[in-house]
Every structure is written in C-alpha cells, then in structure tokens.
Design an enzyme around this catalytic site. Structure first.
Site, PDB file in Angstrom:
ATOM      1  N   ASN A  12     -37.342   4.881 -21.918  1.00 10.01           N
ATOM      2  CA  ASN A  12     -37.503   6.338 -21.992  1.00 10.01           C
ATOM      3  C   ASN A  12     -37.907   6.690 -23.426  1.00 10.01           C
ATOM      4  O   ASN A  12     -37.081   6.686 -24.324  1.00 10.01           O
ATOM      5  CB  ASN A  12     -36.174   7.006 -21.611  1.00 10.01           C
ATOM      6  N   LYS A  14     -38.729   9.464 -24.511  1.00 13.05           N
ATOM      7  CA  LYS A  14     -38.310  10.833 -24.853  1.00 13.05           C
ATOM      8  C   LYS A  14     -39.453  11.583 -25.556  1.00 13.05           C
ATOM      9  O   LYS A  14     -40.607  11.465 -25.139  1.00 13.05           O
ATOM     10  CB  LYS A  14     -37.029  10.788 -25.703  1.00 13.05           C
ATOM     11  N   HIS A  99     -31.371  13.739 -16.569  1.00 16.48           N
ATOM     12  CA  HIS A  99     -31.036  13.083 -17.842  1.00 16.48           C
ATOM     13  C   HIS A  99     -30.089  13.988 -18.630  1.00 16.48           C
ATOM     14  O   HIS A  99     -30.220  15.220 -18.593  1.00 16.48           O
ATOM     15  CB  HIS A  99     -32.309  12.815 -18.638  1.00 16.48           C
ATOM     16  N   GLU A 101     -29.932  14.800 -21.611  1.00 15.59           N
ATOM     17  CA  GLU A 101     -30.581  15.741 -22.534  1.00 15.59           C
ATOM     18  C   GLU A 101     -31.120  16.949 -21.766  1.00 15.59           C
ATOM     19  O   GLU A 101     -31.168  18.066 -22.293  1.00 15.59           O
ATOM     20  CB  GLU A 101     -31.659  15.015 -23.351  1.00 15.59           C
ATOM     21  N   GLU A 171     -25.313   6.890 -17.905  1.00 12.16           N
ATOM     22  CA  GLU A 171     -25.554   7.119 -19.326  1.00 12.16           C
ATOM     23  C   GLU A 171     -24.470   8.042 -19.881  1.00 12.16           C
ATOM     24  O   GLU A 171     -24.603   9.276 -19.785  1.00 12.16           O
ATOM     25  CB  GLU A 171     -26.926   7.763 -19.528  1.00 12.16           C
ATOM     26  N   GLY A 177     -28.070   7.903 -28.137  1.00 14.73           N
ATOM     27  CA  GLY A 177     -28.631   8.202 -29.452  1.00 14.73           C
ATOM     28  C   GLY A 177     -27.608   8.238 -30.582  1.00 14.73           C
ATOM     29  O   GLY A 177     -27.888   8.760 -31.662  1.00 14.73           O
ATOM     30  N   SER A 213     -27.495   3.743 -26.360  1.00 20.75           N
ATOM     31  CA  SER A 213     -27.473   2.873 -27.539  1.00 20.75           C
ATOM     32  C   SER A 213     -27.620   1.388 -27.205  1.00 20.75           C
ATOM     33  O   SER A 213     -27.008   0.534 -27.837  1.00 20.75           O
ATOM     34  CB  SER A 213     -26.209   3.130 -28.371  1.00 20.75           C
TER      35      SER A 213
END
Ligand code: 13P
Length: 251
Positions: A12, A14, A99, A101, A171, A177, A213
C-alpha cells in the site's frame, strides 16, 4: 483457500509516492520480477493518479494492481470520488476497503465500508477488508469487541460471490506507521479470532494479512504463523531495497 501455499505480499503506497516516483519504483520492481518466488502473490496499491501507468508495467510481469479506496456509486455528481467501476476499467484486481486511515482520518463508518465492499464485489474486484483496534481500545481490553463489530458490519448477511477470494487485513491502528509492530504471536491470535468469525458469518475460509510496521527484519516472524497468509505493507513497500528484502524473506 488459506492453506499457505501462497504468500500474499501487498504494498500500500498510500500517498507516499508522487507520479514519477511511482513509475520509477514500479519499473524497478518489474525489472527484478524474476527474483519473486512463484509462491508469492504480489499486488501494488498506488495512488489513483499513478495507478494506470504503474498497472501497465506490472501487468507484464504478473504483479496485480489494487485501489486504495473506492466510491460506491458507479457514476454521477460525486466530485472528487473514483468509483469501483472506474478502478476496474483502469486494470485493478483488488481494492482496499475500510483502511484505518480512511476510518479514522476521513471518518468512514462501518456502513460506508459495507457499501464500498458491496460496490467492489459488484464490479468483480476482490476487496481487502481492513480491520483493527485503536490503542485506546486495546488498553481498555476492548480489542476483540472492536474487531468483532467491524467484521460483523462487513460480512453480516453478505452474499459472497463463489469466484472471489475473501481477504481481510488485520491492521492494529496503533501499529500503523509507528514502528511499533504487533507481537507476531498476538497477531496470530487475532487472525485465528477473525478467521473463526468470518467462517461463522459467511462459511468461507478467509485469507488474512497482517499490516502495521512490517519491515524486512520482522516479516518472517509473521509469515511463519499458520493463520498469517501474508502482509499488507505501507512505508517499507515504498522503497525498492526494503520491498525486495521483504520478498527475499519469504524464501
Ligand atoms: P506501515 O507498514 O507503514 O505501518 O502501514 C501499514 C498499512 O497501513 C498498510 O495498509
């Protein structure tokens, strides 16, 4: 389906790479495609603008293309959105949905995630449904509850097409991140829980990827677990060396 004969390495990108950077990295990965083991199923999720040229490069070497997000309407006055149908036309096989985010930065609700999921299925794309608990939920011992709510909202009473894989990405929000990856034993426990719930809701054995991560140094620790079918990688997938080192760790 999740017999581990295939290892899923999903990247991904992003909003990390611009148009030129995306094309340069796609070409560099394609140039090394011969070193990717045949057991690996690789997919790249570039930004919407870079997606088409990146897909052309990857198609020739058998790497799949995915969308990071979709809108549930096919066409219409939805300024700024891109539909699942449009991503399909651009060459996507997969689409991320829910996701963290999207859920947290853009306040996507479980019901919006469900609408997107159904639109993705209608367009014959394979969704990758992302679920994960926040740091607060984990601290309050609400991890299982948080995951169950997200999984139920995604799959309750869904008609899953027979020709489609069912892929979930676990996730944990606090691991994304941050450099604080989830302990692989704990990730395996969560994958078992998600698997059980998905089977109870759909009768289908899911493919479950871990994300948060993941790096070349820790990827093998995840992949050796029976219910971790692969990884969904953000930051470490946006650099040729670290991505190819993740691929190398599969061997
Ligand atoms: P990082 O690998 O950068 O933590 O991101 C994980 C992720 O969100 C993949 O979708």
């Amino acid at each position: 389906m999740s017999d581990k004969s295939k290892i899923y390495l999903f990247a991904n990108w992003k909003m990390y790479l611009d148009y030129d950077e995306s094309n340069i990295l796609a070409n560099a990965i394609a140039a090394q495609a011969k070193s990717i083991p045949t057991s690996v199923k690789m997919a790249i999720f570039p930004s919407a603008l870079a997606l088409y040229p990146v897909g052309q490069v990857l198609h020739d070497v058998g790497i799949s293309l995915g969308a990071q997000n979709v809108y549930w309407q096919d066409k219409g006055g939805d300024t700024g959105e891109v539909s699942a149908r449009m991503y399909k036309e651009a060459g996507c096989k997969y689409a991320l949905v829910g996701h963290s985010e999207r859920r947290h930065l853009f306040h996507e609700s479980n019901s919006e995630v469900r609408k997107k999921l159904e639109a993705i299925l209608d367009e014959h794309l394979t969704p990758v449904i992302c679920v994960g608990e926040t740091e607060k939920e984990r601290a309050e011992n609400k991890t299982e509850e948080a995951i169950e709510i997200q999984v139920r909202a995604a799959f309750h009473n869904i008609v899953w097409p027979k020709d489609r894989e069912l892929i979930v990405a676990y996730e944990p929000v606090w691991a994304i991140g941050t450099g604080k990856n989830c302990d692989p034993i704990e990730a395996e426990r969560m994958h078992q829980l998600i698997k059980k719930q998905v089977i109870a809701l759909t009768g289908i054995t899911p493919v479950i990827l871990y994300g948060g991560s993941v790096k070349p140094e820790n990827v093998a620790e995840y992949l050796k677990n029976p219910n971790i079918n692969g990884v969904l990688v953000g930051n470490a997938s946006t650099n040729l060396e670290s991505w190819m080192n993740i691929v190398a760790a599969v061997r």
